[in-house]
Motif scaffolding. Structure first.
Motif, mmCIF file in Angstrom:
data_model
loop_
_atom_site.group_PDB
_atom_site.id
_atom_site.type_symbol
_atom_site.label_atom_id
_atom_site.label_comp_id
_atom_site.label_asym_id
_atom_site.label_seq_id
_atom_site.Cartn_x
_atom_site.Cartn_y
_atom_site.Cartn_z
ATOM 1 N N ARG B 158 0.794 -1.232 0.000
ATOM 2 C CA ARG B 158 0.000 0.000 0.000
ATOM 3 C C ARG B 158 0.824 1.279 0.000
ATOM 4 N N PHE B 159 2.057 1.178 0.503
ATOM 5 C CA PHE B 159 2.839 2.407 0.661
ATOM 6 C C PHE B 159 4.224 2.296 0.038
ATOM 7 N N ILE B 160 4.828 3.459 -0.181
ATOM 8 C CA ILE B 160 6.190 3.500 -0.708
ATOM 9 C C ILE B 160 7.055 4.344 0.216
ATOM 10 N N HIS B 161 8.272 3.891 0.480
ATOM 11 C CA HIS B 161 9.245 4.687 1.235
ATOM 12 C C HIS B 161 10.381 5.073 0.298
ATOM 13 N N ASP B 162 10.487 6.354 0.008
ATOM 14 C CA ASP B 162 11.554 6.841 -0.865
ATOM 15 C C ASP B 162 12.507 7.728 -0.047
ATOM 16 N N PRO B 163 13.611 7.138 0.469
ATOM 17 C CA PRO B 163 14.503 7.916 1.334
ATOM 18 C C PRO B 163 15.153 9.099 0.623
ATOM 19 N N ASN B 164 15.104 9.124 -0.692
ATOM 20 C CA ASN B 164 15.688 10.257 -1.413
ATOM 21 C C ASN B 164 14.934 11.557 -1.165
ATOM 22 N N ARG B 165 13.696 11.448 -0.694
ATOM 23 C CA ARG B 165 12.894 12.641 -0.406
ATOM 24 C C ARG B 165 12.835 12.940 1.090
ATOM 25 N N CYS B 166 13.524 12.126 1.871
ATOM 26 C CA CYS B 166 13.387 12.203 3.331
ATOM 27 C C CYS B 166 14.209 13.364 3.898
ATOM 28 N N VAL B 167 13.642 14.076 4.880
ATOM 29 C CA VAL B 167 14.372 15.163 5.538
ATOM 30 C C VAL B 167 14.757 14.783 6.969
ATOM 31 N N LEU B 168 14.539 13.525 7.349
ATOM 32 C CA LEU B 168 14.903 13.006 8.672
ATOM 33 C C LEU B 168 14.284 13.814 9.814
ATOM 34 N N CYS B 169 13.044 14.270 9.602
ATOM 35 C CA CYS B 169 12.365 15.048 10.638
ATOM 36 C C CYS B 169 11.874 14.150 11.753
ATOM 37 N N SER B 170 11.793 12.853 11.475
ATOM 38 C CA SER B 170 11.377 11.824 12.434
ATOM 39 C C SER B 170 9.903 11.911 12.838
ATOM 40 N N ILE B 187 15.483 5.697 13.251
ATOM 41 C CA ILE B 187 16.571 6.190 12.416
ATOM 42 C C ILE B 187 17.808 5.348 12.671
ATOM 43 N N ILE B 188 18.380 4.804 11.614
ATOM 44 C CA ILE B 188 19.590 4.006 11.778
ATOM 45 C C ILE B 188 20.792 4.796 11.254
ATOM 46 N N HIS B 189 21.965 4.317 11.562
ATOM 47 C CA HIS B 189 23.237 4.992 11.255
ATOM 48 C C HIS B 189 23.260 6.355 11.914
ATOM 49 N N ARG B 190 24.261 7.152 11.595
ATOM 50 C CA ARG B 190 24.294 8.489 12.176
ATOM 51 C C ARG B 190 24.846 9.487 11.171
ATOM 52 N N GLY B 191 24.720 10.771 11.549
ATOM 53 C CA GLY B 191 25.233 11.838 10.702
ATOM 54 C C GLY B 191 24.596 11.794 9.328
ATOM 55 N N ILE B 192 25.407 12.099 8.332
ATOM 56 C CA ILE B 192 24.920 12.215 6.967
ATOM 57 C C ILE B 192 24.417 10.859 6.445
ATOM 58 N N LYS B 193 24.800 9.775 7.107
ATOM 59 C CA LYS B 193 24.355 8.445 6.669
ATOM 60 C C LYS B 193 23.031 8.032 7.314
ATOM 61 N N SER B 194 22.466 8.892 8.151
ATOM 62 C CA SER B 194 21.204 8.545 8.829
ATOM 63 C C SER B 194 20.124 8.191 7.815
ATOM 64 N N ARG B 195 19.341 7.215 8.162
ATOM 65 C CA ARG B 195 18.249 6.802 7.292
ATOM 66 C C ARG B 195 17.102 6.286 8.145
ATOM 67 N N VAL B 196 15.872 6.515 7.671
ATOM 68 C CA VAL B 196 14.722 5.958 8.371
ATOM 69 C C VAL B 196 14.583 4.512 7.934
ATOM 70 N N SER B 197 14.393 3.611 8.894
ATOM 71 C CA SER B 197 14.301 2.215 8.509
ATOM 72 C C SER B 197 13.246 1.500 9.338
#
Lengths: 546, 245
Positions: B158-170, B187-197
């Motif tokens: 039903r949904f799509i996660h596109d991390p390229n549009r993510c602003v890591l606002c949480s 949020i996994i990793h840290r700094g510039i490598k942070s990603r929502v997972s």
């Protein structure tokens, strides 16, 4: 079990009479640096030789850091005090035996060496003289007496005023007055409070806290227990990084021993004061040295900072008032109570009291762990204690405060090392990392190194630190590759201001410091990289190809 | 959830004694307020607009985006309006040239971080980041784009996660943990490598904690979380009100 003062004195006397059986004492440095360059277990080897030669009057014991790390492995012989350097298995025998045919390690007389005579050990008072794994030796040199005095003869308020009058300031870097911090926690009404020892030392080139924990863990435990009593906390955490396995092991031993003797636990010294300590291991995140991140990490959450206020003094672990101090701060507590706040306040400068431990590293002849009165000039540290620049190099800069600090150039060599003076030239005291750079270092490259560090250590919670440090790193990288323009420099300075003013925690707010200070004192090097595609130090190799 | 976050999310309203009221000045307006409120909610109640991004009413405040930073006279540092409580007599400036300039740069940093190409985005025209940039008058981005290449997770039916549009606002992380109670996202990793997972870095479809409620999709300010089958500009987030502009 609970100790009485008599029993504590008894332990000390027994230990002293045990030591008096020996006419000679051989101390083998067993801190991480010396251990790492021993070709085998030196202590064991020496003990074996002594056994073979039936030298019952000689005690051979492992001790903490002897200070002069560059010359390790170190062995010191008492009562003469001779320090042997670069001791290996083949040269160790000569220390025990007087036969002249044996290969001898080179000897240093600490009484004649500026490295030792210029120091004033308070935090490192027991480092290199006691066995860190035996609580009896710590008690024999007066250990845990201050805790007894505090619990049995002093009101918490008296301790607070002693600490305040001593002028002690936080040794983690920011230099916040310790007495004020303690009072803020003591003032809160909560029944549950905590004490945290911040041992998440992460600055590149810094090893002060590690050495203190490896050499004299009980001094930190005692300081924490006194703090617990003064602020009304019953439990404490030591947050130490997992990369320090030896420090962790010695802390574990120390806590176990202190618990066994009733110096930690319930009803310490038959009082109503309880204090227990738990070790928490950090998984190597630099940002976990930030106090709100440390709390999150201890709570089991990701180690990310949150905005202050509320400060940990009012809302820390589980929302309870929490006191956070650095390893070195706690190690200062027991001497202040024993010798009085006036004595402590008499050392150092007007606003920075006491001593500071520095990890002297880089291009200096004698690297190692030193402790000097606040206000000692940088020149004294580098040229007297450190013996000058190694390999006949010329001094270029000294980096203090790690990724939050700055570079001090030649024209400021006579700066007194205290909180205010360092801040006035754009650096900080920091936790005590002191890296000496010579003409072979490129200052743009140094700034790039620290920015890369901040980029990879940023937690990523706030935008300016997460993206801003990356953009700064990109520009610095461009400069070192000779592909930048003067407008990039403008952009870089603009980013420094943005990241400093808008980041959430101290990591981001201070991340631009290495860039700002190198720009302030070594701007010509940046210009040379940009305009002439030339690296004056010859470090940035991609440039020379052009 | 820690106490302070709880306190933030559950704002207590009760009749105030006069001594429990503080007076403050925001952008020249003399105001009285409950000291338990934040500068942001006080400003909003008086129609003073402070831009936000990671803030979402109903979930805990985060303080990560730094867009709501305001100046308080006498404070050494800028403070996030979403997390700062008023002290008696403070003078707050939400529109000083300095904070406006910082806000602009921060949003530009966000735009440079990932692949924010509006013309091919499902939320084009309904995106909070886009609206924020336009309100702040951002016409170009002064920082070079970092354009990391991040894999899109379209495994969920039903949904799509596109991390390229993510602003890591949480916001997705908090709405999932605090409202739905699932805590699928983090949020996994840290700094510039942070990603929502999702869960332990699983494809969304395999995240067993996910209830499929879709709150994260609606809470997401950008096109990072969207419904399947939407074309450019078709993804409208269902909220009680149009997103802040």
């Amino acid at each position: 079990m609970s100790l009485t003062l008599e029993e504590l004195n008894d332990i000390a006397e027994k230990e002293l009479s045990r030591q008096q059986q020996f006419s000679r004492q051989i101390r083998v440095c067993c801190a991480a640096s010396c251990l790492s360059c021993q070709d085998a277990d030196l202590t064991q080897q020496l003990q074996q030789t002594a056994r073979q030669q039936a030298m019952g009057e000689t005690e051979i014991k492992p001790v903490g850091c002897l200070g002069l790390c560059k010359e390790g492995p170190l062995v010191s012989v008492h009562p003469e005090g001779t320090l042997y350097s670069h001791v290996q298995i083949n040269t160790s025998k000569a220390i025990l035996l007087s036969e002249s045919s044996l290969p001898r390690p080179s000897a240093i007389d600490p009484g004649q060496s500026l490295f030792f005579t210029r120091q004033n050990p308070i935090v490192l008072r027991n480092s290199g003289s006691i066995n860190p794994e035996r609580i009896e030796e710590y008690i024999a040199v007066g250990g845990y007496k201050a805790l007894y005095q505090a619990i049995r003869n002093m009101h918490p308020g008296e301790i607070l005023s002693q600490i305040q009058q001593s002028g002690l300031r936080g040794r983690g870097g920011a230099g916040y007055p310790t007495g004020l911090k303690w009072s803020a926690v003591a003032k809160t009404k909560s029944t549950q409070k905590y004490v945290i020892c911040n041992a998440d030392e992460g600055d590149p080139g810094a090893f002060m806290d590690r050495s203190v924990l490896e050499s004299d863990p009980h001094s930190v435990l005692e300081g924490m227990a006194i703090a617990g009593y003064a602020v009304g906390a019953q439990a404490g955490y030591i947050y130490v990084r997992a990369e320090y396995p030896l420090a962790v092991q010695r802390l574990r031993t120390a806590i176990r021993q202190a618990e066994k003797f009733g110096l930690l636990g319930n009803n310490i010294f038959n009082s109503s004061f309880h204090f227990s300590l738990t070790i928490r291991l950090g998984a190597g995140a630099f940002v976990c040295g930030e106090e709100t991140a440390i709390i999150a990490s201890i709570e089991g959450l990701p180690g990310k900072p949150r905005p202050r206020p509320p400060y940990p003094a009012t809302s820390g672990i589980k929302g309870c008032p929490t006191l956070i101090n650095n390893v070195e701060t706690f190690a200062n507590i027991s001497p202040i109570l024993t010798r009085g706040s006036a004595w402590f306040a008499g050392i150092g400068t007007d606003k920075s009291k006491g001593t500071k431990v520095f990890a002297l590293a880089g291009r200096v002849k004698r690297t190692g762990l030193i402790e000097v009165p606040m206000g000692t000039t940088l020149r004294e540290i580098i040229f007297d204690i450190g013996g000058g620049i190694s390999d006949n190099g010329t001094f270029k800069a000294a980096q203090t405060g790690g990724p939050s600090g700055g570079c001090i150039p030649k024209q400021h060599l006579d700066i007194p090392m205290d909180y205010e003076s360092l801040a006035s030239i754009g650096s900080i005291m920091g936790s005590g990392g002191l890296i000496v750079l010579d003409q072979s270092s490129c200052m743009v490259d140094v700034a790039k190194f620290f920015m890369e560090f901040c980029t990879s250590e940023s937690c990523g919670k706030c935008v300016p630190c997460r993206v801003g440090t990356m953009q700064m790193y990109t520009i610095l990288d461009k400069i070192t590759r000779g592909q930048a323009q003067l407008s990039d420099l403008e952009q870089l300075e603009d980013l420094c201001d943005l990241v400093r003013s808008t980041s959430l925690c101290g990591l981001g707010q201070t991340a631009p410091n290495p860039v700002l200070s190198t720009l302030r004192f070594f701007r010509d090097e940046y210009i040379s990289h940009i305009q002439d595609q030339h690296c004056p130090a010859g470090v940035c190799s991609l440039l020379t190809g052009k | 959830m820690t106490d302070h976050r709880l306190q933030n999310s559950v704002r207590q309203r009760h009749s105030l004694h006069p001594e429990d009221i503080v007076t403050l000045v925001i952008d020249g307006q003399q105001l009285t307020a409950d000291p338990n409120d934040t500068l942001l909610t006080i400003a909003q109640a008086h129609n003073i607009h402070i831009p936000t991004l990671c803030f979402l009413e109903g979930i805990s405040a985060y303080g990560g985006c730094r867009v709501c930073l305001v100046e308080v006279e006498g404070y050494g540092k800028l403070v996030p309006a979403c997390l700062t409580h008023p002290a008696e007599g403070i003078i707050v400036r939400t529109q000083s040239p300095r904070v406006i300039e910082y806000r602009k740069k921060i949003v530009e940093l966000l735009l440079s971080e990932r692949n924010h190409i509006c013309s091919v985005c499902v939320t084009n025209g309904h995106c909070e980041l886009q609206q924020l940039a336009s309100t702040l008058g951002i016409t170009h981005i002064r920082y070079p784009g970092l354009f990391p290449s991040l894999a899109i997770d379209a495994s969920n039916t039903r949904f799509i996660h596109d991390p390229n549009r993510c602003v890591l606002c949480s916001r997705c992380v908090r709405v999932c943990a605090e409202i739905e109670g699932a805590h699928t996202w983090d949020i996994i990793h840290r700094g510039i490598k942070s990603r929502v997972s999702a869960d332990l870095n699983q494809p969304w479809k395999e995240a067993v904690t996910c209830t499929g409620c879709g709150k994260c999709v609606q809470a997401c300010p950008t096109g990072a979380l969207s419904e399947q089958g939407k074309a450019v500009g078709e993804m409208l987030k269902k909220r009680y009100t149009e997103s802040t502009t």
